[in-house]
Design a protein around this motif. Structure first.
Motif, PDB file in Angstrom:
ATOM      1  N   PHE A  27     -60.848  42.476 -13.903  1.00 44.33           N
ATOM      2  CA  PHE A  27     -59.540  41.967 -14.334  1.00 44.33           C
ATOM      3  C   PHE A  27     -59.490  41.734 -15.846  1.00 44.33           C
ATOM      4  CE2 PHE A  27     -55.879  39.267 -14.764  1.00 44.33           C
ATOM      5  CZ  PHE A  27     -55.007  39.811 -13.836  1.00 44.33           C
ATOM      6  N   GLU A  28     -60.650  41.750 -16.486  1.00 42.33           N
ATOM      7  CA  GLU A  28     -60.710  41.539 -17.932  1.00 42.33           C
ATOM      8  C   GLU A  28     -59.865  42.594 -18.671  1.00 42.33           C
ATOM      9  OE1 GLU A  28     -64.766  41.133 -19.234  1.00 42.33           O
ATOM     10  OE2 GLU A  28     -64.179  41.202 -21.335  1.00 42.33           O
ATOM     11  N   PHE A  29     -59.616  43.718 -18.027  1.00 36.69           N
ATOM     12  CA  PHE A  29     -58.872  44.797 -18.689  1.00 36.69           C
ATOM     13  C   PHE A  29     -57.525  45.052 -17.975  1.00 36.69           C
ATOM     14  CE2 PHE A  29     -63.486  45.532 -18.710  1.00 36.69           C
ATOM     15  CZ  PHE A  29     -63.711  45.157 -20.020  1.00 36.69           C
ATOM     16  N   ALA A  30     -57.039  44.016 -17.314  1.00 33.99           N
ATOM     17  CA  ALA A  30     -55.883  44.140 -16.418  1.00 33.99           C
ATOM     18  C   ALA A  30     -54.677  44.838 -17.046  1.00 33.99           C
ATOM     19  CB  ALA A  30     -55.479  42.750 -15.947  1.00 33.99           C
ATOM     20  N   MET A 236     -58.621  47.219  -6.858  1.00 36.25           N
ATOM     21  CA  MET A 236     -59.462  47.415  -5.674  1.00 36.25           C
ATOM     22  C   MET A 236     -59.241  48.778  -5.035  1.00 36.25           C
ATOM     23  SD  MET A 236     -59.678  43.668  -4.085  1.00 36.25           S
ATOM     24  CE  MET A 236     -61.099  44.130  -3.174  1.00 36.25           C
ATOM     25  N   SER A 237     -57.991  49.282  -5.152  1.00 33.77           N
ATOM     26  CA  SER A 237     -57.748  50.541  -4.454  1.00 33.77           C
ATOM     27  C   SER A 237     -57.838  51.768  -5.380  1.00 33.77           C
ATOM     28  CB  SER A 237     -56.410  50.493  -3.716  1.00 33.77           C
ATOM     29  OG  SER A 237     -55.441  49.937  -4.543  1.00 33.77           O
ATOM     30  N   ASN A 238     -57.450  51.629  -6.650  1.00 31.65           N
ATOM     31  CA  ASN A 238     -57.369  52.824  -7.494  1.00 31.65           C
ATOM     32  C   ASN A 238     -58.475  52.948  -8.536  1.00 31.65           C
ATOM     33  OD1 ASN A 238     -55.049  52.898  -6.088  1.00 31.65           O
ATOM     34  ND2 ASN A 238     -53.660  52.635  -7.806  1.00 31.65           N
ATOM     35  N   TYR A 239     -59.276  51.900  -8.721  1.00 31.32           N
ATOM     36  CA  TYR A 239     -60.311  51.970  -9.760  1.00 31.32           C
ATOM     37  C   TYR A 239     -61.675  51.741  -9.116  1.00 31.32           C
ATOM     38  CZ  TYR A 239     -56.450  51.897 -13.023  1.00 31.32           C
ATOM     39  OH  TYR A 239     -55.309  52.219 -13.706  1.00 31.32           O
ATOM     40  N   ASP A 240     -62.643  52.257  -9.785  1.00 27.20           N
ATOM     41  CA  ASP A 240     -63.976  52.186  -9.230  1.00 27.20           C
ATOM     42  C   ASP A 240     -64.571  50.803  -9.531  1.00 27.20           C
ATOM     43  OD1 ASP A 240     -66.341  52.873  -8.174  1.00 27.20           O
ATOM     44  OD2 ASP A 240     -67.062  53.984  -9.952  1.00 27.20           O
ATOM     45  N   SER A 241     -64.027  49.787  -8.862  1.00 26.16           N
ATOM     46  CA  SER A 241     -64.507  48.431  -9.123  1.00 26.16           C
ATOM     47  C   SER A 241     -65.142  47.884  -7.856  1.00 26.16           C
ATOM     48  CB  SER A 241     -63.327  47.540  -9.536  1.00 26.16           C
ATOM     49  OG  SER A 241     -63.663  46.199  -9.393  1.00 26.16           O
ATOM     50  N   ASN A 242     -66.367  47.411  -7.964  1.00 28.01           N
ATOM     51  CA  ASN A 242     -66.984  46.897  -6.730  1.00 28.01           C
ATOM     52  C   ASN A 242     -66.946  45.369  -6.672  1.00 28.01           C
ATOM     53  OD1 ASN A 242     -68.790  46.298  -8.652  1.00 28.01           O
ATOM     54  ND2 ASN A 242     -70.396  47.730  -7.971  1.00 28.01           N
ATOM     55  N   HIS A 243     -65.991  44.793  -7.422  1.00 26.48           N
ATOM     56  CA  HIS A 243     -65.882  43.335  -7.380  1.00 26.48           C
ATOM     57  C   HIS A 243     -65.051  42.908  -6.183  1.00 26.48           C
ATOM     58  CE1 HIS A 243     -67.724  42.930 -11.213  1.00 26.48           C
ATOM     59  NE2 HIS A 243     -66.776  43.597 -11.856  1.00 26.48           N
ATOM     60  N   LEU A 248     -62.030  38.635  -8.714  1.00 27.92           N
ATOM     61  CA  LEU A 248     -60.963  39.121  -9.610  1.00 27.92           C
ATOM     62  C   LEU A 248     -59.897  38.041  -9.768  1.00 27.92           C
ATOM     63  CD1 LEU A 248     -60.758  42.760  -8.216  1.00 27.92           C
ATOM     64  CD2 LEU A 248     -61.850  42.028 -10.332  1.00 27.92           C
ATOM     65  N   ALA A 249     -59.612  37.342  -8.657  1.00 30.43           N
ATOM     66  CA  ALA A 249     -58.607  36.267  -8.731  1.00 30.43           C
ATOM     67  C   ALA A 249     -59.121  35.147  -9.636  1.00 30.43           C
ATOM     68  CB  ALA A 249     -58.317  35.739  -7.334  1.00 30.43           C
TER      69      ALA A 249
END
Ligand SMILES: Nc1nc2c(ncn2[C@@H]2O[C@H](COP(=O)(O)O[C@H]3[C@@H](O)[C@H](n4cnc5c(=O)[nH]c(N)nc54)O[C@@H]3COP(=O)(O)O)[C@@H](O)[C@H]2O)c(=O)[nH]1
Length: 785
Positions: A27-30, A236-243, A248-249
């Protein structure tokens, strides 16, 4: 920003640019994800590739070598620039840095750090500076190689760890591991966090692309801060983030404090803050004295280009002016010198003394203070010699003057001056710069704790009693403190900052000190901008009233409305009264605004009484400032009431408990004047202050409004239930009527009915309504009759 984006949309071709992130997607780059997903980049003809980072990524190398055109960096962009990488910051995204220390929970203060095991990321200048400023000697710590694993704290491998507020605290909280946080910001070391930067080459070759990228990214950030949950879903759905979602919240929530989107325009680049960072880096030896900040800040560089054009055209004209002025000045000075030499030594001394001395206290005066400030600021700028400026203002001095007269007011000022002199050290210079305003300049690099001790000494000597005309009188002082060169080296900025800090000390309750911080400065800038807008608001018809019904709890019938003001701001949208009434009070605009509320609501009442309900009443909120000076703020109100043909009984003025604690004579007289007109007085927020019921009876109060904090917890077994019952019963014994505010549930209404509460107000019955809806409610009630 909308306009800028539209004009940039004319760009036809699609350019591809890359943005280097510091870490993997989070989310740092939201804002950048939002700009991508919502097509903001495409709108301006850009295809943006977001390059996630890992522990080996060096953003600065990526941008310098052309792997990416743009990067996300922290304030060390300046240092990179000084090393020959010509970067420019185009927008500040995080106004504050996420860099912190976390420690095991048993480490209660910095004093406990001695001998502890610490992991420190050596690249964090803020943390090094923090330790330096708080007198923590690095040699007193035993350093371990940083593992960047917060579990090392849990497993007792380390006691203190430098960390990022967006990462490590989450891991520890998740494990319910208690820890403590030490933040450089709390002692005024306030660097910006994530900044969007690019190269000078990109700016020169593709100026439109830079503006387009900046505007679309900021629009994305604006969206992301308003709709974090949507961005989390995209992540969560479109980026390769495993957090995980929870993490993220957590980041989103934490970032609100770092970006401050409600207070500061996203992307805002504050030159004086960057000047401050530059000076800190210079003091640490990380930047050269000759470092030029301007080209490192994109927007300033843009402004300068314009200034250069104006400068060149003005130069010739100025040269002529300066030359004539010099000739005139030399002739005039020679003549003056000639005269002056003729004057006696004694007269000259006296003149100098008078020019620099305050005649009442014989302290240095404002003129002398300004000269000293100027020279200390100069030394701070050129030689990095630190000093502190204290700005002192006596609390409620005006009351002493009003109560005892100016003679005793002067006496008090002289006494305060003597006491101040008695407690200040020899390196402190005291001046009286205005009526009840003093300054103290403290040279040398003293630690904050030393300056705090000095501030405490000042508070202590001032608050001891004074004997004025055989009366024991107490007074206190509020102190604002600013530090040079840390906060600034501009004399006028330092004075303004100290004043802002002093103002903060006053608003926190007086009789205290407060250090300047850039957060505080933003608050003050915001307040100023709100004040300016509010001046226009009345003239532009931006203020309007809502009407909230107040019902008889026995019959559930509407008996009166409370008029509640709102401000439809052209840019900010609806501004609530809690935000702008204090601004109106400080600026004196409350007089006009209060007048508007009184007259508008009564015109409405007269109309409604003649059409729908002849016994309808109106409740109007009165600010303490209005009640304290009715001759100024309530002019012609009774005549206005009579002209509308309204009986005084149809009006209820709501005042708050704390208004009764001050200005008692004026307030009592005004309450009597209301009673003579038949106007009711209601005591708002009852229960939150210190009023005794019997005392209210003597003060001609007709209603008390039980504060909604009591009504909220009106449940079986709660103390609030017993309190409400007792208040209602006591009030009735004293012939006071009771209104309960904030009723939101049937259960609350039933309990209050059972206690015999007379009137009720709250969302259960209706929210504050626009005039048409309020009128419709009145009409429907008439139909039911
Ligand atoms: N000097 C003036 N002060 C004014 C004026 N208009 C308003 N105010 C004061 O501002 C404070 C905030 O007011 P507002 O945002 O309008 O909130 C009012 C109601 O909306 C709210 N309320 C009412 N019922 C409920 C409820 O059931 N739940 C809930 N959470 N909130 C509710 O309470 C506010 C009314 O409070 P009060 O005045 O204490 O009865 C507030 O302090 C206003 O007084 C103005 O013209 N001049």
């Amino acid at each position: 920003m909308g306009l800028l984006l539209t004009s940039l949309m004319t760009q036809a071709a699609t350019d591809t640019v890359r943005l280097q992130l510091t870490r993997q997607h989070s989310f740092e780059f939201a804002g950048y994800y939002a700009a991508q997903q919502l097509g903001y980049y495409e709108e301006v003809g850009l295809q943006v590739e977001l390059l996630p980072g890992d522990q080996h990524t060096n953003v600065y190398s990526s941008v310098a070598t052309g792997k990416a055109e743009y990067g996300v960096g922290d304030s060390s962009v300046l240092i990179e620039r000084s090393r020959g990488r010509p970067f420019s910051i185009i927008a500040v995204i995080f106004q504050h840095s996420p860099v912190i220390f976390i420690t095991q929970n048993h480490i209660l203060s910095l004093d406990d750090w001695l001998g502890k095991r610490a992991m420190l990321d050596g690249s964090s200048d803020e943390l090094l500076l923090y330790l330096q400023q708080e007198d923590v000697d690095l040699l007193d710590l035993s350093f371990l190689r940083h593992s960047y694993d917060p579990l090392d704290l849990v497993n007792d491998q380390v006691d203190i760890m430098s960390a990022n507020s967006l990462i490590e605290p989450y891991v520890l909280s998740k494990r319910n591991y208690p820890y403590r946080v030490y933040m450089p910001r709390t002692v005024g070391i306030d660097f910006s966090g994530d900044n969007l930067f690019t190269t000078e080459a990109e700016i020169t070759r593709h100026p439109k692309r830079v503006d387009a990228f900046k505007a679309a990214s900021l629009k994305g950030w604006d969206y992301a801060m308003k709709h974090p949950e949507v961005v989390i879903q995209w992540l969560m759905s479109n980026y390769d983030s495993n957090h995980e979602r929870d993490y993220l919240a957590y980041q989103a929530q934490e970032m609100f404090g770092l970006i401050q989107p409600t207070l500061i325009e996203i992307g805002y680049l504050n030159e004086s803050r960057w000047q401050q960072m530059k000076r800190i880096y210079q003091r640490m030896g990380k930047l050269d004295r000759s470092f030029d900040l301007r080209p490192a800040l994109y927007q300033l560089e843009q402004q300068r280009n314009w200034r250069d054009i104006l400068l060149v055209s003005g130069i010739a004209f100025c040269a002529v002016l300066v030359l004539s002025a010099v000739v005139w000045y030399v002739l005039r000075t020679n003549k003056r010198l000639d005269q002056a030499l003729k004057e006696s030594q004694q007269v000259r001394k006296q003149v100098v003394l008078q020019a620099n001395q305050d005649p009442l206290t014989e302290l240095n005066n404002r003129r002398f203070f300004q000269k000293r400030l100027q020279s200390l600021a100069q030394a701070a700028e050129t030689e990095m010699q630190p000093f502190a400026l204290f700005y002192l203002d006596l609390d409620r001095f005006k009351h002493v003057n009003d109560l005892f007269g100016h003679h005793w007011g002067d006496y008090l000022i002289k006494e305060v001056s003597k006491r101040l002199l008695s407690c200040l050290p020899s390196d402190a210079e005291l001046a009286r710069i205005g009526g009840d305003e003093f300054t103290v300049l403290v040279s040398g690099g003293h630690s904050r704790s030393h300056l705090q001790t000095l501030a405490l000494d000042i508070l202590n000597v001032v608050e001891k009693p004074y004997l004025l005309n055989h009366n024991e009188v107490f007074i206190s002082v509020s102190i604002g403190i600013t530090l040079a060169p840390l906060d600034s080296t501009e004399p006028s900025a330092l004075l303004q900052y100290a004043d802002e800090a002093m103002y903060e000390a006053k608003s926190k309750g007086r009789n205290r000190w407060c250090f300047f911080s850039f957060d505080l400065h933003q608050k003050s800038v915001e307040r100023q901008s709100l004040t300016n807008d509010l001046r226009q608001a009345l003239a532009n018809d931006e203020l309007f009233l809502l009407y909230q019904p107040i019902v008889d709890l026995k019959t559930n019938r509407l008996v009166k409305f409370e008029a509640l003001i709102r401000w439809q701001h052209p840019v900010r949208g609806i501004v609530p009264p809690d935000t702008f009434i204090p601004v109106a009070e400080e600026s004196g605009l409350i007089s006009e605004i209060g007048d508007f509320v009184f007259k508008q609501s009564l015109r409405q009442l007269a109309q409604w009484r003649s059409h729908y309900a002849h016994d309808l009443m109106m409740s109007i909120n009165i600010s303490p400032y209005q009640l304290a000076a009715p001759d100024l703020h309530m002019v012609g109100w009774f005549d206005f009431l009579h002209k509308l043909g309204l009986p005084g009984e149809s009006v209820s003025l709501e005042i708050t408990e704390n208004m009764l604690m001050h200005h008692t004579d004026v307030v009592s007289a005004q309450l009597l004047a209301f009673r003579d007109q038949g106007i009711n007085v209601a005591l708002d927020d009852f229960g939150t202050g210190y009023s005794a019921l019997a005392y209210l009876n003597r003060l001609d109060i007709d209603y008390i409004k039980i504060d909604r904090s009591f009504v909220k917890d009106l449940l079986e077994g709660h103390m609030e239930k017993d309190l409400c019952e007792a208040i209602i019963s006591m009030a009735h014994k004293l012939s006071l009527k009771v209104i309960a505010e904030g009723i939101e549930t049937e259960q609350q209404a039933a309990i209050l009915q059972q206690f015999g509460c007379d009137l009720g107000q709250g969302y259960l019955f209706a929210k504050p309504l626009p005039v048409e809806d309020a009128e419709a409610l009145l009409a429907s009630q008439m139909m039911e009759k």
